[in-house]
Scaffold this active site. Sequence first.
Site, PDB file in Angstrom:
ATOM      1  N   LEU A 126      45.561  52.768  38.466  1.00 51.23           N
ATOM      2  CA  LEU A 126      45.465  52.598  39.913  1.00 51.23           C
ATOM      3  C   LEU A 126      44.268  51.705  40.202  1.00 51.23           C
ATOM      4  O   LEU A 126      43.301  51.682  39.433  1.00 51.23           O
ATOM      5  CB  LEU A 126      45.258  53.943  40.620  1.00 51.23           C
ATOM      6  CG  LEU A 126      46.365  54.987  40.547  1.00 51.23           C
ATOM      7  CD1 LEU A 126      45.922  56.260  41.271  1.00 51.23           C
ATOM      8  CD2 LEU A 126      47.666  54.464  41.131  1.00 51.23           C
ATOM      9  N   ASP A 127      44.306  50.988  41.325  1.00 54.24           N
ATOM     10  CA  ASP A 127      43.129  50.244  41.761  1.00 54.24           C
ATOM     11  C   ASP A 127      41.946  51.199  41.893  1.00 54.24           C
ATOM     12  O   ASP A 127      42.121  52.384  42.223  1.00 54.24           O
ATOM     13  CB  ASP A 127      43.377  49.597  43.129  1.00 54.24           C
ATOM     14  CG  ASP A 127      44.404  48.486  43.080  1.00 54.24           C
ATOM     15  OD1 ASP A 127      44.740  48.027  41.976  1.00 54.24           O
ATOM     16  OD2 ASP A 127      44.872  48.088  44.160  1.00 54.24           O
ATOM     17  N   GLN A 128      40.755  50.686  41.693  1.00 57.35           N
ATOM     18  CA  GLN A 128      39.548  51.506  41.825  1.00 57.35           C
ATOM     19  C   GLN A 128      39.483  52.187  43.187  1.00 57.35           C
ATOM     20  O   GLN A 128      39.080  53.352  43.303  1.00 57.35           O
ATOM     21  CB  GLN A 128      38.305  50.645  41.618  1.00 57.35           C
ATOM     22  CG  GLN A 128      36.989  51.419  41.707  1.00 57.35           C
ATOM     23  CD  GLN A 128      35.776  50.543  41.439  1.00 57.35           C
ATOM     24  OE1 GLN A 128      35.893  49.325  41.273  1.00 57.35           O
ATOM     25  NE2 GLN A 128      34.604  51.144  41.387  1.00 57.35           N
ATOM     26  N   THR A 140      41.910  53.125  45.125  1.00 57.13           N
ATOM     27  CA  THR A 140      43.045  54.008  45.391  1.00 57.13           C
ATOM     28  C   THR A 140      42.833  55.357  44.728  1.00 57.13           C
ATOM     29  O   THR A 140      42.386  55.430  43.578  1.00 57.13           O
ATOM     30  CB  THR A 140      44.344  53.375  44.865  1.00 57.13           C
ATOM     31  OG1 THR A 140      44.513  52.095  45.463  1.00 57.13           O
ATOM     32  CG2 THR A 140      45.556  54.235  45.184  1.00 57.13           C
TER      33      THR A 140
END
Length: 216
Positions: A56-58, A60
């Site tokens: 996941l994106d940092q 998110t």
Amino acid sequence: MTLLADVQAVHEDADLLVLQKPAGLLCVPGRGPDKQDCLSARAQQQWPGALIVHRLDQATSGLVLMARHIDAQRRLSHAFAERQVHKRYQAVVWGLLAAQEGAWNEINLPIAADWERRPLRVIDPAHGKPSLTRWRLLGHHPANGTSRIELEPVTGRTHQLRVHMAAVGHPILGDALYAPAEVQTLAPRLLLHASHLAFAHPSTGDAVALEWAADF
């Protein structure tokens, strides 16, 4: 349920882990000594040998699947590549979406790297990769002019959900990359959360479906 430095194990067995990643934590180490704290490092303290399957994106939060050994990682990675893992997210976006509540809609816009502003992505009809997002309205918040939605990425491009929602004029609140300044300041973090994961267990083939509600 195991709690490890703000990371919760929603599911654990001999083959895999499903962890709840908080917003702001990297999935894997970044460049530099200040970016070594991450989900995989914390998981390996508790479960030596744990392996990342997806990220996941940092910014998110939400559910992240990890493997306990290389064979499980291989099988789960194959399931992701074949789109056999079903993911859903919840988000709060700017604007009151004109859509029937609960009905699924699609955003089908090709995404490409913005090489001059990496790591940003852009909609690029000429050079972008096919990118498909399904979404549905969960409710409006008229007091602050926002909408809560559920998102289902059919493809898995970098920043896909953030880019697609910004492209249709409804950026996600708190998005420091794709939202205008006034939308960024409406939330202290990116209001995007991986709330649902469903897949076949790599050893047994049994269906696994897990939910973790957003805290916003």
